[in-house]
Design a protein around this motif. Structure first.
Motif, PDB file in Angstrom:
ATOM      1  N   PRO A 196     -37.639  -2.158 -47.203  1.00  0.00           N
ATOM      2  CA  PRO A 196     -38.461  -1.753 -48.353  1.00  0.00           C
ATOM      3  C   PRO A 196     -38.739  -0.254 -48.304  1.00  0.00           C
ATOM      4  O   PRO A 196     -38.801   0.335 -47.229  1.00  0.00           O
ATOM      5  N   ARG A 197     -38.848   0.330 -49.471  1.00  0.00           N
ATOM      6  CA  ARG A 197     -39.226   1.740 -49.573  1.00  0.00           C
ATOM      7  C   ARG A 197     -40.583   1.800 -50.246  1.00  0.00           C
ATOM      8  O   ARG A 197     -40.895   0.969 -51.077  1.00  0.00           O
ATOM      9  N   TRP A 198     -41.362   2.773 -49.853  1.00  0.00           N
ATOM     10  CA  TRP A 198     -42.653   2.928 -50.521  1.00  0.00           C
ATOM     11  C   TRP A 198     -43.044   4.385 -50.516  1.00  0.00           C
ATOM     12  O   TRP A 198     -42.482   5.194 -49.786  1.00  0.00           O
ATOM     13  N   ASN A 199     -43.997   4.702 -51.374  1.00  0.00           N
ATOM     14  CA  ASN A 199     -44.605   6.018 -51.380  1.00  0.00           C
ATOM     15  C   ASN A 199     -46.116   5.817 -51.345  1.00  0.00           C
ATOM     16  O   ASN A 199     -46.584   4.691 -51.144  1.00  0.00           O
ATOM     17  N   GLN A 202     -48.037   2.784 -52.818  1.00  0.00           N
ATOM     18  CA  GLN A 202     -48.001   1.413 -52.302  1.00  0.00           C
ATOM     19  C   GLN A 202     -48.117   1.328 -50.787  1.00  0.00           C
ATOM     20  O   GLN A 202     -48.121   0.227 -50.218  1.00  0.00           O
TER      21      GLN A 202
ATOM     22  N   PRO B 130     -38.026   7.129 -52.039  1.00  0.00           N
ATOM     23  CA  PRO B 130     -39.266   6.479 -52.498  1.00  0.00           C
ATOM     24  C   PRO B 130     -39.591   6.777 -53.953  1.00  0.00           C
ATOM     25  O   PRO B 130     -40.755   6.778 -54.330  1.00  0.00           O
ATOM     26  N   GLU B 131     -38.574   7.073 -54.779  1.00  0.00           N
ATOM     27  CA  GLU B 131     -38.825   7.222 -56.205  1.00  0.00           C
ATOM     28  C   GLU B 131     -39.149   5.846 -56.777  1.00  0.00           C
ATOM     29  O   GLU B 131     -38.745   4.815 -56.232  1.00  0.00           O
ATOM     30  N   ALA B 132     -39.838   5.840 -57.912  1.00  0.00           N
ATOM     31  CA  ALA B 132     -40.373   4.585 -58.440  1.00  0.00           C
ATOM     32  C   ALA B 132     -39.298   3.524 -58.638  1.00  0.00           C
ATOM     33  O   ALA B 132     -39.509   2.349 -58.326  1.00  0.00           O
ATOM     34  N   VAL B 135     -38.336   2.085 -55.322  1.00  0.00           N
ATOM     35  CA  VAL B 135     -39.463   1.299 -54.819  1.00  0.00           C
ATOM     36  C   VAL B 135     -39.532  -0.051 -55.533  1.00  0.00           C
ATOM     37  O   VAL B 135     -39.894  -1.055 -54.932  1.00  0.00           O
TER      38      VAL B 135
END
Lengths: 470, 392
Positions: A196-199, A202, B130-132, B135
């Motif tokens: 998973p990727r998040w910023n 989240q 991590p661009e929308a 994500v």
């Protein structure tokens, strides 16, 4: 067949039909032992422990749980145990012959209990064993060997029969299994799941999962819960939020079971569900511990956790442990095809050890990790009487206190090791005369089916209500 | 009414053959398709001054224009969201020619979706940043929901539960498409109809979706040429009038993963398209003689009948029985064989079939076909068209 094999076969067959001397328990059935057993199995039936309730119940007093049938004459309770084989017993004589011929490996394959009466505190149980059969030489995945079947008839001190146990073991030559050599074994490590990727919008959610918290975004102005997280409350455009920690309870809203193409990072069968949390939001998650054909929209689920990467924990959902009925099902309440509520059972070190001791099974592989590893096992394993007891408890939770048990037949498969979860699933396969109901069931862990089997139950015509207390 | 009713038209259609291995580059397929569309219309390709694309198109307009020798391109755009943008390319083209931004606009899709990167293989390698949008996959991919079929499976299970539909109801879509494809020499499955029984024993792809519920990745290209009513007069073909064209996104929209709406058995973005198409064309479900409904997965065809008002919510399973969506039925659907039967060219081949129905040249011609509905990707931001034989 070689001459040596033929001679062994002849010697084994000559033992078949032989009966051993009667073995009598040195101690009577004890209320405190029953009570301890119930505590380990999470068995809540008052008819096993509560004298007042049991007195007005269908048995007229406390009875021992049927699944305890053969534990009262376990070796430690008949003065025997670890000092060699008692070859007066025909099955022991057969085991000795097989040991001497190199079939030193042993694995239990079936434990079929059939009940004829109830054991009560104070009963002194006696057992008489018949060697019912020895199979011809068979090749199984474990190795080349023979199935040895014994039948044990149990009676109380009045001489009344209380039930029988048909018990089958497979005695095999270690190292002759099919799995090595013949079949390619894929022991390459499973690749990691997609990461998973998040910023920062989240990150708090994923940090929560690491701490086994299921965090749901809450916009503080309106109190609106949103998942997956958003940047603004779509109703107010307020951007201030915190989170609530979800209870982890929910229901299955939809699901799919991907089969093709196989993604090697995922276990098989793979079930992806859409879970509706009791807080009202939905999330996509794996559904574990239940085969796709036992899934039902609306089934209760509870969260559990998977460390999928060094730094990532994922939520998973499994069937929620069903509650126990307070009344008893009656005839007409069930139909063929009815499913029992799936029930996860955490296989802890505590459960394995206390289960073995509560069922008087003092074999070292059930309580001594070093001894288990010395025998080639990765860790201690659950004993059969505990597995049977847990299955019986689950059946009783479903049917109610006053359900009668006629039999509990169990086939054994993958071991239950500490740290795993066994999920019970089953369905009604037959409804007969007089309230007879047959349930077929599985107890599956991460390695496969630990047990599969069936139980014949008898439902009363009318329920007396909560545990017979009505 | 953001596209002018019956003031613009599709005047040329072109395609390559459809196959599992074209043996050529996608750029060549794109160029061939565009040349074929111009030839169909009788237009010198260098007259084209607009190109209308939709995302996942890897043959960009500049290189196609270079191959066609187009001296100046005045209008070019790319609509987002893959298969949902097919009809939108026509909408953009119609707006461009009507406004005067361009005179002749080509819209196309060309790829080797089977012999090169397989479209259905999934998005496991998707996460890069991590661009929308990256994500957005984190809520599904780590759990093994990686392919369009798997995304669709989640909707299908709920639809079955809520509306009492069965796998056989999905199968009836596949049977109808394959019956039509069997008559179509251009189709993948020419001469190969299927039975409902064959559908029911085809292997599970993502339970409850079976193999025969899924379109097959294809190699090929399709191009369309759009111009105004006035310019259409000077070309070879009878115009297929654009009676209406519209796009749609609805509340809480995701790419095939709109799992968080109150109800996930409908296609509200298709409802947004439907409302606009009926309003701007002045037509309704009763005025439509044939429909080319996006059919990458059969379960997502059923709610399209409901969103466009051919039947009520949850009633599609009853609408499609007894051959009602086959030739000779009340609403023949996907008369080219659809994406399940002809080829999966992200719906552009369905638009071309809509043009043929209006022209009267389909291999499965519907008698008296005047108005034809065409839809684009279902479960995604989408678009639709009403094509008509009656001009403004």
């Amino acid at each position: 067949m070689s001459d040596v094999d033929a001679a062994l076969d002849t010697a084994l067959q000559s033992l078949v039909g032989g009966k051993g001397p009667v073995q009598v328990a040195t101690e009577p059935v004890g209320a405190s032992e029953v009570s301890a057993w119930c505590a380990v199995m999470s068995e809540a039936n008052p008819l096993f422990v509560d004298e007042v309730v049991a007195a007005s119940g269908p048995h007229g007093g406390i009875v021992a749980p049927p699944a305890t049938l053969n534990m009262w004459t376990m070796p430690v309770r008949i003065g025997g145990g670890s000092v060699g084989r008692d070859t007066d017993q025909p099955q022991q004589a057969a085991y000795q012959l097989l040991d001497d011929a190199g079939f030193t490996g042993v694995v239990a394959t079936n434990s079929d209990q059939a009940y004829e009466g109830h054991l009560r505190p104070g009963d002194v149980v006696s057992a008489r064993t018949t060697l019912a059969g020895v199979s011809p030489q068979k090749q199984t995945a474990l190795g080349i060997g023979h199935f040895v079947t014994t039948e044990v008839a149990y009676a109380n001190h009045h001489g009344d029969p209380v039930g029988t146990l048909t018990f089958r073991v497979f005695k095999f030559r270690p190292g002759t299994g099919r799995q090595r050599g013949d079949e390619p074994v894929d022991d390459s490590p499973r690749p990691e799941r997609p990461r998973p990727r998040w910023n920062q919008d989240q990150a708090w959610h994923w940090e929560g999962l690491r701490q086994h918290e299921l965090r749901i975004q809450r916009f503080t102005g309106s109190g609106l819960l949103v998942h997956p997280p958003a940047v603004a409350d779509p109703t107010t455009h307020d951007m201030a939020y915190d989170w609530v920690v979800a209870s982890g309870r929910g229901t299955l809203y939809s699901w799919t079971a991907p089969e093709h193409p196989k993604a090697p990072a995922f276990e098989d069968p793979l079930v992806v569900g859409l879970v509706e949390l009791e807080e009202g939001v939905r999330m996509v998650s794996n559904i574990v511990g239940v085969r796709p054909d036992h899934l039902e929209i609306g089934m209760p689920l509870e969260v559990c956790w998977l460390d999928s990467h060094d730094d990532v924990t994922l939520h998973q959902f499994r069937p929620a442990r069903p509650g126990r009925r307070t009344d008893t099902m009656v005839r007409g309440d069930v139909s063929v095809g009815d499913r029992l509520p799936p029930c996860p059972i955490d296989v802890t070190t505590d459960l394995v050890k206390s289960g073995a001791l509560a069922t008087f099974d003092h074999q070292d592989v059930h309580h001594d990790g070093d001894a288990a590893r010395a025998k080639g096992l990765p860790d201690i394993i659950m004993n059969i009487l505990t597995s049977s007891g847990l299955a019986a408890r689950w059946l009783g939770d479903w049917a109610g206190d006053e359900v009668g048990f006629r039999s509990l037949r169990i086939g054994l498969g993958a071991s239950n090791h500490p740290g795993d979860t066994m999920t019970m699933t089953g369905s009604v396969t037959d409804v007969g005369e007089g309230g007879a109901v047959t349930v077929s069931f599985f107890g599956a862990n991460s390695l496969g089916n630990h047990i599969h089997g069936s139980a014949e139950l008898v439902l009363p015509e009318v329920s007396r209500g909560a545990g017979g207390r009505a | 009414m953001w596209t002018p009713a019956r003031q613009t038209a599709i005047v040329g259609i072109g395609a390559t053959e459809f196959s599992k291995d074209s043996g050529r580059t996608p750029m060549q397929l794109a160029t061939e398709s565009c040349l074929a569309a111009c030839a169909d219309a009788g237009l010198d390709p260098t007259m084209v001054d607009g190109m209308s694309l939709f995302s996942m198109e890897r043959n960009y307009e500049i290189e196609v224009a270079r191959n066609l020798g187009i001296p100046r391109l005045r209008f070019f755009s790319m609509v987002n969201h893959g298969g949902g943008g097919g009809c939108a390319t026509v909408a953009m083209a119609a707006m461009a020619v009507h406004s005067g931004a361009a005179d002749y606009v080509l819209a196309y899709r060309a790829f080797n979706e089977r012999s090169w990167h397989r479209f259905g293989s999934g998005v496991q390698d998707h996460h890069q940043s991590p661009e929308a949008n990256d994500v957005s996959f984190s809520w599904t991919s780590p759990f093994g929901l990686l392919t369009p079929a798997q995304w669709a499976g989640m909707f299908a299970t709920r639809y079955m539960h809520q509306h009492g539909a069965t796998s056989e109801d999905f199968g009836r879509i596949a049977v109808a498409d394959r019956r039509h494809a069997a008559n179509n020499p251009a189709a993948f499955f020419h001469g190969r109809p299927i039975t409902l029984e064959e559908h029911q024993v085809s292997r599970i792809i993502s339970d409850p979706l079976r193999l025969l519920d899924c379109c097959q990745e294809s190699d090929g290209g399709v191009a369309l040429l759009v111009t105004t009513a006035e310019r259409a007069q000077g070309l070879d073909r009878e115009p297929a009038w654009i009676a209406a064209a519209a796009q749609g996104v609805a509340e809480d929209q995701w790419m095939m993963r709109s799992y968080y709406r109150d109800d996930i058995t409908g296609l509200p973005e298709m409802g947004v398209v439907a409302g606009q198409l009926w309003e701007s064309s002045g037509l309704g479900p009763a005025d439509i003689q044939a429909a080319m409904l996006y059919d990458h997965f059969t379960p997502l065809v059923l709610p399209q009948f409901e969103e466009f008002g051919f039947c009520g919510s949850g009633e599609a399973k009853d609408f499609i029985v007894d051959g009602n969506i086959e030739i000779g039925g009340g609403l023949p659907v996907n008369t080219n064989g659809g994406q399940l039967g002809e080829a999966y060219i992200h719906g552009m081949n369905g638009i071309a079939e809509g043009v043929r129905q209006v022209r009267g040249t389909s291999v499965n011609q519907v008698d008296g076909a005047v108005n034809v509905l065409v839809t684009s990707g279902s479960g995604v931001p989408t678009s639709g068209l009403v094509l008509s034989g009656e001009g403004g």
